[in-house]
Structures are given as structure tokens and as C-alpha cells.
Motif scaffolding. Structure first.
Motif, mmCIF file in Angstrom:
data_model
loop_
_atom_site.group_PDB
_atom_site.id
_atom_site.type_symbol
_atom_site.label_atom_id
_atom_site.label_comp_id
_atom_site.label_asym_id
_atom_site.label_seq_id
_atom_site.Cartn_x
_atom_site.Cartn_y
_atom_site.Cartn_z
ATOM 1 N N ALA A 143 66.297 4.908 41.760
ATOM 2 C CA ALA A 143 65.098 4.082 41.920
ATOM 3 C C ALA A 143 65.458 2.715 42.506
ATOM 4 O O ALA A 143 64.760 2.199 43.400
ATOM 5 C CB ALA A 143 64.385 3.933 40.578
ATOM 6 N N SER A 144 66.564 2.131 42.014
ATOM 7 C CA SER A 144 66.987 0.831 42.551
ATOM 8 C C SER A 144 67.358 0.943 44.019
ATOM 9 O O SER A 144 67.040 0.053 44.833
ATOM 10 C CB SER A 144 68.179 0.292 41.752
ATOM 11 N N TRP A 145 68.020 2.022 44.384
ATOM 12 C CA TRP A 145 68.422 2.222 45.786
ATOM 13 C C TRP A 145 67.195 2.371 46.681
ATOM 14 O O TRP A 145 67.125 1.776 47.765
ATOM 15 C CB TRP A 145 69.316 3.466 45.890
ATOM 16 N N ILE A 146 66.200 3.147 46.240
ATOM 17 C CA ILE A 146 64.987 3.350 47.036
ATOM 18 C C ILE A 146 64.254 2.026 47.239
ATOM 19 O O ILE A 146 63.810 1.697 48.341
ATOM 20 C CB ILE A 146 64.061 4.385 46.366
ATOM 21 N N LYS A 147 64.150 1.229 46.161
ATOM 22 C CA LYS A 147 63.480 -0.073 46.290
ATOM 23 C C LYS A 147 64.208 -0.964 47.295
ATOM 24 O O LYS A 147 63.586 -1.706 48.064
ATOM 25 C CB LYS A 147 63.429 -0.763 44.927
ATOM 26 N N ALA A 148 65.548 -0.898 47.287
ATOM 27 C CA ALA A 148 66.335 -1.749 48.189
ATOM 28 C C ALA A 148 66.150 -1.368 49.653
ATOM 29 O O ALA A 148 66.428 -2.171 50.549
ATOM 30 C CB ALA A 148 67.817 -1.679 47.816
ATOM 31 N N GLN A 149 65.666 -0.155 49.938
ATOM 32 C CA GLN A 149 65.476 0.290 51.324
ATOM 33 C C GLN A 149 64.190 -0.256 51.934
ATOM 34 O O GLN A 149 64.004 -0.183 53.157
ATOM 35 C CB GLN A 149 65.462 1.827 51.394
ATOM 36 N N ASN A 150 63.302 -0.799 51.080
ATOM 37 C CA ASN A 150 61.992 -1.265 51.560
ATOM 38 C C ASN A 150 61.326 -0.207 52.432
ATOM 39 O O ASN A 150 60.797 -0.490 53.519
ATOM 40 C CB ASN A 150 62.130 -2.582 52.344
ATOM 41 N N ALA A 151 61.393 1.021 51.980
ATOM 42 C CA ALA A 151 60.895 2.150 52.776
ATOM 43 C C ALA A 151 59.371 2.146 52.834
ATOM 44 O O ALA A 151 58.712 1.836 51.838
ATOM 45 C CB ALA A 151 61.386 3.458 52.178
ATOM 46 N N PRO A 152 58.815 2.491 54.008
ATOM 47 C CA PRO A 152 57.367 2.607 54.105
ATOM 48 C C PRO A 152 56.867 3.935 53.533
ATOM 49 O O PRO A 152 57.654 4.868 53.339
ATOM 50 C CB PRO A 152 57.120 2.549 55.623
ATOM 51 N N CYS A 153 55.602 3.989 53.227
ATOM 52 C CA CYS A 153 54.942 5.257 52.873
ATOM 53 C C CYS A 153 55.558 5.940 51.664
ATOM 54 O O CYS A 153 55.652 7.185 51.622
ATOM 55 C CB CYS A 153 54.943 6.211 54.058
ATOM 56 N N VAL A 154 56.024 5.185 50.643
ATOM 57 C CA VAL A 154 56.621 5.805 49.469
ATOM 58 C C VAL A 154 55.585 6.656 48.722
ATOM 59 O O VAL A 154 55.876 7.777 48.286
ATOM 60 C CB VAL A 154 57.229 4.737 48.531
ATOM 61 N N SER A 155 54.370 6.146 48.599
ATOM 62 C CA SER A 155 53.310 6.914 47.918
ATOM 63 C C SER A 155 53.041 8.217 48.655
ATOM 64 O O SER A 155 52.835 9.270 48.038
ATOM 65 C CB SER A 155 52.026 6.079 47.833
ATOM 66 N N GLU A 156 53.034 8.151 49.989
ATOM 67 C CA GLU A 156 52.831 9.368 50.787
ATOM 68 C C GLU A 156 53.965 10.364 50.549
ATOM 69 O O GLU A 156 53.740 11.581 50.459
ATOM 70 C CB GLU A 156 52.747 8.992 52.273
#
Length: 804
Positions: free
Chosen positions: A771-784
Motif C-alpha cells: 500500500a505504501s509503495w502504491i501511494k508513492a507512485q501517485n498512480a492515476p485511476c486507482v479506483s478504476e
């Protein structure tokens, strides 16, 4: 081969111990255990029966008596050598005598000698002890009645004799066990569980604060009996004040009131959720031959060593980036993966995992002291507190040496210990954790190792509690003397017990207060408990005996680390307190002599060693292993001939005697080296455990093994297979705007939350990294991505549940 029934000695004589009856009484978190051992001499000659057996390592043995016909004899506590001499003198003069003594090597092994039992005579021996119950990670209180005493490995060249143990496979123990328990608490009893079949729990009152339970009919005395007791609101702090003994001298420990305070610190949730990102984690794995035993009967292909390998996989995947780690393994010698601890990274993690996968139970005996000395000799890394995780089946003979070494290094090393399988030494496992300021776990029966170990890793990653102090606020005229050693470690949900002697008088029943202050994550905190000073009316002397046991153990430990003259002073204090309190110690023994004016026992005395069960796993029930099991029985010495589970008797006397020799008469002077047993039983060259088909890779571990050290997953064919999908299905469902690694990592999180919530304790820490790694990526469309992942995997997991 001849067929016969039952267990025979080397002269085909019956065993005089017929049955054991155990009554357990649990009051809140303290247990009183009364065991009655019933003996009968069916031979035509007088006997001496000797029984070496395990007890909980922190038990305070406080009563020992014998009933012969109408004669009742209560034993006295005396200095050990004096007690032995009185016992020998009684036997020499034809009197009946009974001797109970603690092993010099380990406080969880006792020897009971029943002397001069005439032909046709019966005797009942009553043994009573009190013990504290440890709190498990799920809030259950654990009581264990140790039935199994596995041979303890005595290191080559070690000082002092090893313990004489007469062992047989647990399934062949020739005496029966009956067990019943009564539980009472200020809080309602939720449930009682066991590794053995129980009759239904019977509540004795409407508010369900009292209940009874007993073993189901037909129980075989082939394993430790473990009870897990669950109360509602189990973590409420309590205090019990117990009146002193009327006959004891005022001002003495037994004469004054004693208070037992049970504290359950509750730490702020926001602090506890912030896990440490630093530390040096050293894992020490037992690779002795006995680690080849199956974890339980239902899954024989899952051995202790294979379960430990899987656990190390989870541990390595759950470590935080930026920490340091190393892995040691030991048997008769020890190995390490890296010369010194290395920084945790993808490269070092993968290198370690490749070596872990190849680890086998191929290092011989169980010499844990040498690798511990090596670890302690390594300089600590600045600002990286060292946490030591020890995995062993606990079959060592130098328990006190090991726990003393852990205590000496407790200032720089915190120790978490794990006892694997039936018969693991409670004195060793609990002792290492207690002296090392850590936490102990036992993995028995159908327990899985992984969730218990991950719980301890969470403890290790929690912010350290420091600057712990205890203060008392008591009425004028009353003072306290702390009997417990200082509290050195505190964990969320873990109980801390404090014993204190109260001196002086107050004018009327009033309250006292105890305050525990500490520092947590740099912030001062405290817990308070108010309690009434009026003594409770129904505690007997349980609290005093537990307090005496605590003081005795501290003095025993101190006596081994100081000059000889001061050590003798400490020993004298132990003997005095042991005699005064009636609680056993390593320097004293219980002695009872029947001095009635009966006729002296005539004729030479025959010795009968009562067999103690060891855990019969590792293929020893099969015909090719029966001779090896006989070796153990004879070498102790006892049964060279006995009935194996295939119904045949094997005579191994000629094979064993030249190798091992005969044992000396009693526990104090026995000289059996169990390294011979372990290496012969489990050595690669002579005998190999039966081959089971390789187990299918656990789906959870299959997915976890693909995770990278940073916490992410890669999108590849292996991940798709672990998710039960094809590569094409996974690629097609990926939202176009998101990276492959983010998509793969979200899919892994959804799969874990959707299909493996029952194993959340095992994967929760490693998903926090994800979860920490995903947040650090500032990835778009996470909900999608979450919606697409749910559709692909057939789940309905919410984004907020994933922590992203």
C-alpha cells in the motif's frame, strides 16, 4: 518374532505406574494443578520406581505427599544433597521413602523416586504446583500439561551430567491419564478449547463466571494437553491481595500479605499503527534431525523444517526497506547466510530466499549455545536495534546456560522465541523470551507457525517502550517491597505481572494504587490501577508461592554469575526461602520417609524406570524404525524389548550397550548423551524418514513468493497463474492509464483480501508495504483499477480496505 501386548522392561517386567489423575483449578490467570500418580507393585520382589517427567518451566511445586494403605506422609523441603542422603538411608534400612527433585540442567524436568514398594503394595503420590498462565496473541490464556518429554541434546564437552530420561514413543505409554478442570474468573468465560477432545463445557452459574470441563473418554496419553481459556474483557488490569500464613514470622515473605498486580497496558492506536522502518533482524533456525518430524498427524508431508522455511519466506517479505537482517541455522554446528547482517534489498532478499529453500534438517544435534555466542559477539549496527528470532523444537540439555546467556545480552538484543512441536522445553522457550525482553510462542497440534510468528514480528516492529518504572501509593504505615525483577519489555496486549510484599498495618480497609510509567515513541505515558488492600478470602497461599518462585528463580540466576563466595550466600538464601515457602528449587528437594513401626522391607531392591513419552513422529512407527526407537528406550536405560505399533518385539540390547552404556542410578548423576540418540535417530546415512509426495505449493505462499522487497508485484505469467488467470485475461483487464506494476500489485491486494482473509495475520504486514509503495507512485485511476480488479477476480473489495 513373538507377539505380545503392552510395554515391557528389558526383563519383560511390568511398569509399576498404573495411572495419573490431574485436577486443574484456574482462577482468573493463575492455575493450581494437583496430580495423583497411582503405583502398584505386581511383582514378587520389592521395587524402586523412578519417573523422570516434564512440568511447566515456571511452575512452583508446593506440595508432595504419599498415601500407602492408611498411612499418609507429607514431604518436607530440604537441601538437595541432604534429601538424597535421607532417601538412600531410608532404603538401606528397609523403609519406604519418596524423593522429588528438579533437574540441575532445566527447571522443567523433575525426577520422582518411589522407594521400597513391597510386593502387592499400592501407593498414591500427590503432587501439587501453581503456575501463571501466559496470554496468547488471540487473548486466550494458555495452560499446558506436558506429557511429552523429548530427549534433550547435551552439547559435546559441556559441563555437568545430562538428564537421565527413560523414553518410549508416546503411543506406547503403559499408564492412563484422566484430566478435569474447573475455571473461575471475575469475568464471564467465553469458551475453552484444546488440542485434545473435550467433553462439553459445563457452566456452574448463570453469569458464566464458573465452569468445568474434562477430557473426553478414551484419551490416549500421547501428547501434551493444552487448554486455551477465553474470558470476556480479558485485558482488564487486576490486583489480588493475599493474607500471610498465620504460622509464619511477621516480616517474612510468607508471613506478610503479598499483592499480585496484573497489568495490560493499552497504547494509543495512532502510535501502534506506525510500524518501525529500522532494526536488525537476526533469524536463528534449528536444523537438527528432529526438525524432520511432521507438524501434526493430519498433514505428515508438512514437517517442522518445511513450515519453518515457509515462515522465513513470510518474514523476509514483510521486513521494511532500510532495515538489516541475517539468517543463522544450527545443529551440531552452525551456519549463516551472510558473514554479517546486510541491508534489506531486492538483491539480498532473493539471495537469502534461495538459500532458505535448500535448508534441510541435516545439521545433527541441537547445540544452540555456539550460534548464540557468535551472534552476541557481532557488533550492533548504530540506530538499528537488534531483534533475535529463535525457532527450535527445544530439545536441549543446557537450558540454564542458554537462558543465562540471553539475559547477559538483553541490553542490546531483544529475543523472540518459538517452540515447535510436542515436548518443546517450556523452560527454554519462555526463558529466552523473558530474559531477552521479547515474546514466546508455542506451535503444537494443528497450529500453524506462520500467524504466530507474524504476530511476534508485529511486536518487534512496534515502537519500543522505554524508561519503565513502577511506583506505589499506599496508606500511611504500609510499605511495599517489590519481589519481581524490573519490567524490561512491554507490548500491546501483553500482560505484565508484579509481585510485592506489603509490610505494616493500616487502621482500616482502604485502597492502594500502583502506577506504571513509561516512554512510548518519545512521549511519556502511564497506566494506573487502584485496588483494595483487604486480603481476598479464597486464594490459599497461591500468590505467596508464585512470588516465592519468582524470588527463587532470580536468586538462582544470580548465583551463577557472581564470585563463588557470594554464590554460596545466594544459594543459602534460595534454600532458606524454598524451605520456608515449601516451593521447590534447583538446590532443594522434597523428601518423605514412612517412619511407621511397620516391618522393614526385605530382600534386594529392584529398580524400575517409568517410561516418559517422547513424540513419535519421524517414521519411527514403521518396522524399519522400530530398532532405532528401541535404542532410545534401552539407552536411558529401560526397554530394550517392547511392542512397536506393528505388533512385533525387537531386541536391541546387544546393539546399543557398547555405544551408549548404562545410566547411573539417579537424575543427579546420570550420564546419557542424547547427541548419540539424535544423530543416530535422524542421521542421513543409516535411516531416512519415509518419503511423502511433495506438498502442493500453498496458494498464499505462491503469491507471496512473487512479491518484491519494495512491496510491489510484477505483471507476468507467474502472477497470473497465482491469481488463477491467464496472462491474456490479466493484460486485457488492465486500465490503459496505469503501469503494469501498480496493476499487478492492486490485483495481489484484492486477491488476498478477497480469498485469504482467514490468513490476514500472515500477510497483513507485507501488504502494508504494498500500500505504501502504491501511494508513492501517485498512480492515476486507482479506483478504476480496484473496480477492474474486482471484476476480473470476482471479488467485491473496497478501495479503502486495501489501504490505498
Amino acid at each position: 518374532m513373538m507377539n505380545c501386548c503392552g510395554l515391557l522392561t528389558d526383563k519383560k517386567e511390568p511398569v509399576p505406574l498404573k495411572s495419573i489423575e490431574v485436577q486443574l483449578e484456574v482462577k482468573d490467570h493463575v492455575a493450581t494443578v494437583v496430580s495423583t500418580l497411582n503405583y502398584e507393585n505386581k511383582e514378587d520382589k520389592p521395587l524402586e520406581a523412578v519417573f523422570v517427567f516434564p512440568l511447566p518451566g515456571d511452575a512452583a511445586v508446593c506440595h508432595f505427599s504419599a498415601q500407602i494403605g492408611q498411612t499418609h506422609i507429607v514431604a518436607e523441603v530440604k537441601e538437595k544433597q541432604q534429601a538424597r542422603e535421607e532417601y538412600d538411608d531410608a532404603l538401606s534400612s528397609g523403609q519406604q521413602a519418596f524423593l522429588l527433585e528438579e533437574s540441575d540442567q532445566s527447571p522443567d524436568i523433575f525426577s520422582l523416586s518411589v522407594g521400597s514398594l513391597p510386593p502387592g503394595e499400592s501407593a498414591s503420590i500427590r503432587l501439587e504446583y501453581v503456575t501463571e498462565l501466559a496470554v496468547q496473541a488471540d487473548d486466550g490464556l494458555r495452560f499446558c500439561l506436558p506429557a511429552v518429554l523429548n530427549p534433550r541434546y547435551q552439547p559435546q564437552g559441556s559441563e555437568g551430567p545430562s538428564v537421565q530420561v527413560t523414553s518410549v514413543p508416546a503411543s506406547l505409554v503403559p499408564y492412563s491419564l484422566s484430566f478435569s478442570a474447573r475455571v473461575s474468573s471475575p469475568r464471564p468465560i467465553s469458551k475453552v478449547e484444546s488440542n485434545c477432545s473435550l467433553e462439553p463445557l459445563q457452566y456452574l452459574n448463570a453469569d458464566q463466571t464458573q465452569a468445568t470441563v474434562k477430557l473426553a473418554a478414551g484419551h490416549k496419553f500421547d501428547r501434551d494437553v493444552e487448554l486455551l481459556i477465553y474470558y470476556k474483557d480479558a485485558h482488564q488490569p487486576t490486583a489480588v491481595v493475599e493474607a500471610g500464613q498465620a504460622s509464619a514470622k511477621p516480616g517474612s515473605l510468607m508471613g506478610d500479605p503479598v499483592v499480585m498486580v496484573s497489568l495490560y497496558p493499552e497504547f494509543p492506536q495512532d502510535v501502534m499503527s506506525s510500524l518501525a522502518s529500522c532494526g536488525e533482524f537476526v533469524f536463528l533456525l534449528d536444523r537438527s534431525g528432529s526438525m524432520d518430524c511432521p507438524m501434526n498427524d493430519s498433514t505428515p508431508q508438512e514437517t517442522r523444517i518445511s513450515s519453518a522455511r515457509d515462515t522465513l519466506l513470510l518474514l523476509l517479505k514483510s521486513l521494511p526497506m532500510g532495515c538489516y537482517f541475517n539468517i543463522y541455522s544450527f545443529g551440531s554446528q552452525f551456519e549463516h547466510i551472510f558473514p554479517t547482517s546486510v541491508e534489506y534489498s531486492e538483491k539480498t532478499m532473493e539471495e537469502a530466499l534461495k538459500k532458505v529453500e535448500k535448508m534441510q534438517d541435516d545439521l545433527g544435534g541441537t547445540e544452540i549455545l555456539l550460534p548464540l555466542k557468535h551472534i552476541y559477539a557481532q557488533p550492533c549496527i548504530p540506530k538499528q536495534p537488534r531483534q533475535l528470532f529463535i525457532f527450535t523444537d527445544g530439545e536441549v540439555g543446557n537450558t540454564k546456560e542458554v537462558t543465562d546467556l540471553v539475559k547477559m545480552n538483553a541490553g542490546t538484543h531483544r529475543c523472540f522465541s518459538f517452540g515447535i512441536g510436542e515436548g518443546a522445553s517450556s523452560a527454554l522457550i519462555n526463558g529466552m523470551a523473558k530474559e531477552g525482553g521479547g515474546h514466546a510462542q508455542f506451535i503444537t497440534g494443528t497450529d500453524r507457525m506462520q500467524p504466530k510468528v507474524m504476530q511476534s514480528l508485529r511486536f518487534a516492529l512496534q515502537p519500543a517502550v522505554g524508561d519503565i518504572s513502577v511506583s506505589w501509593d499506599l496508606p500511611k504505615g504500609v510499605s511495599s517491597t517489590i519481589l519481581s525483577p524490573p519490567i524490561t519489555a512491554m507490548f500491546q496486549g501483553q500482560r505484565s505481572l508484579i509481585y510485592a510484599q506489603l509490610t505494616g498495618q493500616c487502621s482500616e480497609a482502604t485502597d492502594g494504587c500502583v502506577t506504571v510509567k513509561y516512554s512510548l515513541a518519545g512521549h511519556p505515558s502511564q497506566n494506573q490501577l487502584h485496588f483494595n488492600l483487604k486480603p481476598a478470602g479464597d486464594t490459599g497461599l497461591t500468590v505467596h508461592r508464585l512470588a516465592a518462585r519468582t524470588v527463587i528463580r532470580c536468586l538462582e540466576s544470580e548465583s551463577t554469575h557472581i564470585e563463588q563466595e557470594d554464590g554460596e550466600v545466594k544459594k543459602k538464601k534460595v534454600v532458606e526461602l524454598s524451605v520456608q515457602s515449601g516451593v521447590s528449587s534447583s538446590f532443594t528437594a522434597f523428601i518423605a520417609v514412612n517412619k511407621d513401626d511397620g516391618k522393614a522391607v526385605q530382600g534386594p531392591l529392584e529398580r524400575r524406570n517409568i517410561p516418559t513419552p517422547f513424540y513419535q513422529m519421524c517414521g519411527m512407527a514403521t518396522p524399519q524404525f522400530a530398532p532405532m526407537a528401541c535404542m532410545v528406550a534401552y539407552s536411558a536405560p529401560m526397554a530394550a524389548d517392547y511392542l512397536c505399533s506393528v505388533g512385533e518385539v525387537y531386541d536391541c540390547s546387544n546393539m546399543v550397550e557398547p555405544v551408549i552404556g548404562m545410566a547411573a542410578p539417579r537424575i543427579a548423576s546420570a550420564d546419557i548423551d542424547f547427541s548419540v540418540y539424535e544423530e543416530m535417530q535422524y542421521g542421513e546415512e543409516e535411516y531416512a524418514a519415509p518419503e511423502f509426495p511433495p506438498p502442493r505449493k500453498d496458494p498464499l505462499l505462491r503469491l507471496v513468493s512473487l512479491q518484491k522487497a519494495s512491496g510491489c508485484w510484477l505483471l507476468d505469467a507467474d502472477l497470473a497463474a497465482a491469481l488463477g488467470k491467464t496472462s491474456e485475461e490479466v493484460e486485457k483487464a488492465k486500465p490503459a492509464s496505469v503501469s503494469s506494476e501498480v496493476w499487478a500489485s492492486i490485483l495481489a491486494l484484492i486477491w488476498l483480501h478477497g480469498f485469504k482473509m482467514d490468513a490476514k495475520e500472515e500477510w497483513e504486514l507485507l501488504t502494508l508495504k504494498t500500500a505504501s509503495w502504491i501511494k508513492a507512485q501517485n498512480a492515476p485511476c486507482v479506483s478504476e483499477c480496484v473496480d477492474a480488479g474486482n471484476t476480473l477476480l470476482g471479488c467485491s473489495v473496497k478501495k479503502e480496505d486495501l489501504g490505498i
